[in-house]
Design an enzyme around this catalytic site. Structure first.
Site, PDB file in Angstrom:
ATOM      1  N   GLU A 192       0.808  -1.229   0.000  1.00 19.92           N
ATOM      2  CA  GLU A 192       0.000   0.000   0.000  1.00 19.92           C
ATOM      3  C   GLU A 192       0.839   1.276   0.000  1.00 19.92           C
ATOM      4  O   GLU A 192       0.504   2.263   0.631  1.00 19.92           O
ATOM      5  CB  GLU A 192      -0.946   0.023   1.211  1.00 19.92           C
ATOM      6  CG  GLU A 192      -1.705  -1.256   1.471  1.00 19.92           C
ATOM      7  CD  GLU A 192      -2.689  -1.606   0.365  1.00 19.92           C
ATOM      8  OE1 GLU A 192      -2.736  -0.888  -0.647  1.00 19.92           O
ATOM      9  OE2 GLU A 192      -3.403  -2.590   0.499  1.00 19.92           O
ATOM     10  N   GLY A 193       1.940   1.245  -0.749  1.00 19.19           N
ATOM     11  CA  GLY A 193       2.868   2.375  -0.755  1.00 19.19           C
ATOM     12  C   GLY A 193       3.881   2.163   0.356  1.00 19.19           C
ATOM     13  O   GLY A 193       3.512   1.985   1.514  1.00 19.19           O
TER      14      GLY A 193
END
Length: 592
Positions: free
Chosen positions: A403-404
């Site tokens: 997620e990043g």
């Protein structure tokens, strides 16, 4: 327990909040407790007995259990009732995610399905798309996967090379490209795919597995989360009906970034559940493992580890449920029967994009700490696969990448804050400019006598430190600030610590108001330990930041001001941690 007052996203950095207005996990409704119990019972009864088989990538078993969880309503928590879901509040869906986490890799399969796999359709699908897909996604009849990452683009999502071209008859988009590291790819029926229309306009498509030209590559051999399917998705001249374009051409980045917000939040929730399990495993082991004629739990250094594990988990739990409450308040006045409800919901959640990134970074790093200490408590046995703490340790590592990456999120946190300030959405710059007058009025050498009075003062001072350091950085570096990644990262860490400190403080004050100081003794001790240690870290980060952007007399003046802001009394954290350990060790589980 629902928070009714809407709070401006990231306003915690410049405004103090009253404990009455926050949501905590200590005041759940009977319905919410029932939801948590149902989830826990499902994991205990249906998943854990076949855990070893799931870890060997048994697709059929995974899908069977996902459908069983769908029958219980666990897949439809975030899907509106009108489209076959339960339409639960965010606190309730958070409880489901937290209690599923004990299912290890299987929890990831469900998490990817209900979160980043299903929510793009919930928020951005039209009525026809919702009617077609959401009821089946809520029951598990269809399984979803999210396809953003490519071999050459990870954090730089907009650098994707997958293409979509409208067919000559205007009936289909022809998709070509490869997506990498796709969770659930081995058995998913529906893929949310990002591609550039005509190689330029970043867009989103609902792609069904049965479409001609859709295939998947081999399973990746991973360090952890071995029971979840991770394969590349290959698209070769795939004809996707035009009605499967999600939202509009060129709006894919808005879908991706909004979905990542909730994905980051849900990731932190999973980290919370895993941290609680690691504490339980470690405390039980410490009580049964004897060395030198007594259980190792009696040794102060083991107690210190368990106290620190429990404290960080308490703080993580505090920020997670505070954030869930913020989102519920933001969603409270949306007409969920409106055609625009999905987009409005995504916008309401995007208001707390900074808080979601904070949850992700803090949560993933708390679990890394807790699982690492859990292995250490187990000693050599912690390195053996027979003991689950070994798997928790391996599985934890991906969370700082998912997620990043945490590095990307650390750049996003202050970067987004400055952008919001420039747009006039937050009076950050005005607060920073007005700080000088406040500094002249600070009373040195204050005496604090009431419970958590000094800790309240330290949270307030921490916000002033951020305004001073951040304001100096913006004024000095201006447009060059985004190039100074070390400075941005340090400012992000200050913001993370402030949100964590304040969340723990407010939750503890609420506990005291509800049950008195005696019954809240452990919570008070944890809040004191965390706030004092976090404040020391903030002081070091501020010095690092100021030294990176100022020199000479100006730097000396700034450091003098910082010294004024960081005056505090010394706290006996050794005694406090022994107090916390004295509760956790006999209980053999996470306690607040």
């Amino acid at each position: 327990m629902t928070q009714t007052k809407k709070v401006v996203g990231a306003s915690f950095i410049i405004e103090d909040q009253d404990f009455h207005s926050i949501v905590t996990p200590d005041e759940l409704t009977d319905e919410q407790r029932m939801i948590a119990e149902t989830t826990a019972e499902f994991v205990e009864r249906d998943v854990l007995p076949v855990d070893e088989q799931l870890e060997k990538l048994d697709y059929d078993l995974t899908v069977k259990l996902m459908r069983k969880s769908g029958e219980l309503g666990l897949l439809g928590a975030d899907v509106p009732e009108a489209f076959g879901g339960l339409g639960l509040d965010k606190v309730s869906s958070t409880l489901i995610s937290e209690h599923l986490s004990r299912a290890a890799s299987f929890a990831l399969s469900i998490g990817a399905h209900v979160g980043i796999g299903t929510l793009p359709i919930v928020y951005f699908g039209n009525t026809e798309q919702k009617n077609k897909y959401l009821p089946a996604l809520s029951t598990g009849e269809l399984i979803a996967a999210y396809c953003l990452t490519e071999p050459s683009s990870g954090s730089d999502a907009l650098g994707a090379k997958a293409t979509a071209k409208l067919s000559e008859d205007g009936q289909h988009y022809i998709l070509n490209g490869t997506k990498q590291f796709i969770t659930n790819a081995g058995f998913a029926d529906v893929f949310i795919v990002y591609a550039k229309v005509d190689g330029q306009h970043f867009s989103t498509f609902i792609v069904e597995r049965t479409y001609e030209g859709v295939s998947v590559g081999p399973e990746e051999k991973k360090m952890g989360i071995k029971g979840s399917s991770t394969r590349p998705l290959i698209l070769e001249d795939v004809k996707v009906p035009v009605e499967n374009l999600l939202w509009e051409v060129g709006k894919g980045h808005l879908i991706a970034f909004n979905i990542l917000n909730i994905g980051r939040f849900k990731l932190a929730v999973g980290c919370l559940g895993a941290s609680k399990e690691a504490i339980e495993l470690s405390a039980k082991y410490a009580n049964t493992r004897t060395q030198f004629g007594k259980p190792i739990s009696s040794f102060p250094l083991i107690g210190k580890k368990l106290a620190e594990m429990n404290t960080r988990t308490y703080v993580l739990e505090s920020i997670i449920y505070r954030t869930a409450g913020l989102m519920d308040a933001g969603l409270s006045d949306i007409d969920h029967n409106s055609p625009e409800a999905g987009v409005q919901s995504a916008k309401a959640i995007a208001e707390y994009a900074i808080e979601c990134s904070i949850n992700k970074v803090f949560g993933s790093e708390v679990l890394d700490f807790v699982s690492d200490e859990g292995v250490q408590i187990h000693g050599g046995y912690g390195f053996i696969q027979e003991y689950k703490v070994e798997r928790i340790y391996r599985d934890s590592r991906i969370n700082r990448i998912f997620e990043g990456t945490n590095e990307i999120n650390r750049l996003l946190i202050p970067g987004t804050l400055v952008k919001r300030a420039i747009k006039g959405e937050l009076p950050l710059l005005q607060k920073a400019q007005g700080l000088q007058a406040e500094l002249l009025q600070l009373v040195p050498g204050q005496i604090f006598e009431g419970t958590l009075e000094e800790e309240t003062h330290l949270v307030s001072m921490a916000k002033k430190i951020f305004l001073m350091a951040g304001g100096t950085a913006v004024q000095k570096l201006n447009t060059k600030l985004e190039q100074e990644q070390e400075v941005l990262s340090a400012l992000a860490d200050v913001m993370i610590q402030i949100y964590a400190m304040e969340s723990a403080l407010l939750r503890t004050k609420k506990l005291i108001a509800k049950q008195g100081e005696d019954k809240s003794a452990a919570a008070i001790a944890m809040a004191q330990v965390f706030i004092h240690e976090a404040f020391a870290e903030i002081e070091a980060l501020a010095k690092e930041t100021l030294s990176a952007i100022e020199t000479g007399d100006t730097l000396r003046t700034q450091l003098s001001v910082l010294k004024k802001l960081t005056r505090r009394s010394s706290v006996n954290t050794v005694a406090l941690k022994r107090q916390i350990a004295a509760r956790v060790i006999p209980a053999e589980r996470y306690l607040c």
